[in-house]
Design an enzyme around this catalytic site. Structure first.
Site, mmCIF file in Angstrom:
data_model
loop_
_atom_site.group_PDB
_atom_site.id
_atom_site.type_symbol
_atom_site.label_atom_id
_atom_site.label_comp_id
_atom_site.label_asym_id
_atom_site.label_seq_id
_atom_site.Cartn_x
_atom_site.Cartn_y
_atom_site.Cartn_z
ATOM 1 N N HIS A 55 0.877 -1.243 0.018
ATOM 2 C CA HIS A 55 -0.072 -0.007 -0.054
ATOM 3 C C HIS A 55 0.903 1.170 -0.112
ATOM 4 C CE1 HIS A 55 0.643 -0.581 4.220
ATOM 5 N NE2 HIS A 55 0.154 0.576 4.579
ATOM 6 N N HIS A 57 1.508 3.972 1.906
ATOM 7 C CA HIS A 57 1.834 4.757 3.183
ATOM 8 C C HIS A 57 3.357 4.783 3.195
ATOM 9 C CE1 HIS A 57 -1.957 4.138 5.752
ATOM 10 N NE2 HIS A 57 -2.113 5.181 4.886
ATOM 11 N N ASP A 59 5.847 4.837 5.044
ATOM 12 C CA ASP A 59 6.643 3.576 5.721
ATOM 13 C C ASP A 59 6.571 2.426 5.295
ATOM 14 O OD1 ASP A 59 3.997 3.297 6.913
ATOM 15 O OD2 ASP A 59 4.655 2.559 8.640
ATOM 16 N N HIS A 60 5.966 2.395 3.984
ATOM 17 C CA HIS A 60 6.001 0.999 3.341
ATOM 18 C C HIS A 60 6.645 1.191 1.971
ATOM 19 C CE1 HIS A 60 3.622 -1.406 5.845
ATOM 20 N NE2 HIS A 60 3.129 -0.269 6.415
ATOM 21 N N HIS A 113 -7.469 -0.786 5.640
ATOM 22 C CA HIS A 113 -6.545 0.073 5.985
ATOM 23 C C HIS A 113 -6.313 1.372 5.241
ATOM 24 C CE1 HIS A 113 -3.073 1.318 8.320
ATOM 25 N NE2 HIS A 113 -2.186 1.284 7.338
ATOM 26 N N ASP A 132 -0.283 -3.804 6.343
ATOM 27 C CA ASP A 132 -0.869 -3.206 7.533
ATOM 28 C C ASP A 132 -2.369 -3.864 7.673
ATOM 29 O OD1 ASP A 132 1.698 -2.015 8.221
ATOM 30 O OD2 ASP A 132 0.710 -0.227 7.755
ATOM 31 N N HIS A 170 4.748 -4.673 11.284
ATOM 32 C CA HIS A 170 5.017 -3.804 12.546
ATOM 33 C C HIS A 170 5.197 -4.549 13.727
ATOM 34 C CE1 HIS A 170 4.456 0.179 10.768
ATOM 35 N NE2 HIS A 170 3.693 -0.401 10.155
#
Length: 240
Positions: A55, A57, A59-60, A113, A132, A170
């Site tokens: 996805h 975001h 942090d990905h 998400h 996530d 995570h």
């Protein structure tokens, strides 16, 4: 056999590095940053050929551009989020597949998400990269989707074989488990698991990957009986 390496980055993220020794191919799943990933691959003598994003975001996908610049790799990600991930070379959706050597991963659309979130399921290897969507004893926040979508995702995952290894992104296990105990305080499997999690974290050890069987026994979101109960539990966890 595929080798999977866990790379801890940022405060609680995990990037996953897959390597197929037979073909020499290496894939990165959801690189939040580039340097630790490049270093981990280099130390093993592996050349990164692909990135799989779940996805959009940051942090990905934050390491996409730098890894591509260093390796020339091909970046694959969700078609529904292509406009938000500017580094994609290939877009995929439900029914598509990706490969590492002779190992094939089915693309699963698992929105909730984010609106276009996907997962990668290596059916024969029984490996599942969920981004996530599913966490150890938890699920992702509903930023762009609905509880109905997340409930459907949980049911879909729960139907997979117990020995499917789940790679989430995570280290949320301890906080998820503490909340889960307030919901299912009499769940013996959950109490046993939390004792092991607390001990592992006290030693500074990671608690993922997990497995479908373990989540079916201890994940209060996967165990929710219906959409309303999942929504209630998600709202309570967000407020905790």
């Amino acid at each position: 056999m595929l080798e999977v390496v866990r790379i801890p980055v940022l405060s609680d993220n995990y990037v996953w590095l897959l390597h197929d020794d037979a073909s020499g191919e290496t894939v990165v799943v959801d690189p939040a940053v580039a340097e630790p990933v490049l270093e981990a691959a280099s130390r093993r003598g592996w050349k990164i050929g692909q990135i799989w994003n779940t996805h959009w975001h940051g942090d990905h996908v934050g390491g996409n551009a730098a890894i591509k610049a260093a390796t020339g790799c091909i970046i694959t990600g969700p078609a529904a989020e292509a406009e938000k991930i500017g580094t994609l070379d290939r877009i995929v959706r439900e029914g598509d597949s990706v490969r590492i050597g002779d190992h094939q991963a089915a693309v699963l659309e698992v929105p909730a998400h984010t609106a276009g979130h996907i997962a990668y399921h290596l059916t024969q290897d029984r490996l599942l990269f969920v981004g996530d969507t599913l966490f150890a004893m938890g699920c992702g926040r509903l930023f762009e989707g609905t509880a109905a979508q997340m409930f459907a995702n949980m049911q879909r995952f729960a139907a997979m074989p117990d020995d499917t290894t789940v790679y989430c992104a995570h280290e949320y296990t301890q906080s998820n488990g503490r909340f889960a105990l307030t919901v299912e305080p009499d769940n013996a499997a959950l109490r046993t698991r939390m004792a092991a999690v607390d001990a592992a974290r006290a030693r500074g050890e990671a608690t993922v990957p997990t497995s479908i069987g373990l989540e079916r026994a201890t994940n209060i979101f996967m165990r929710a009986r219906d959409v309303a109960q999942l929504a209630e539990r998600r709202a309570a966890k967000d407020a905790a």
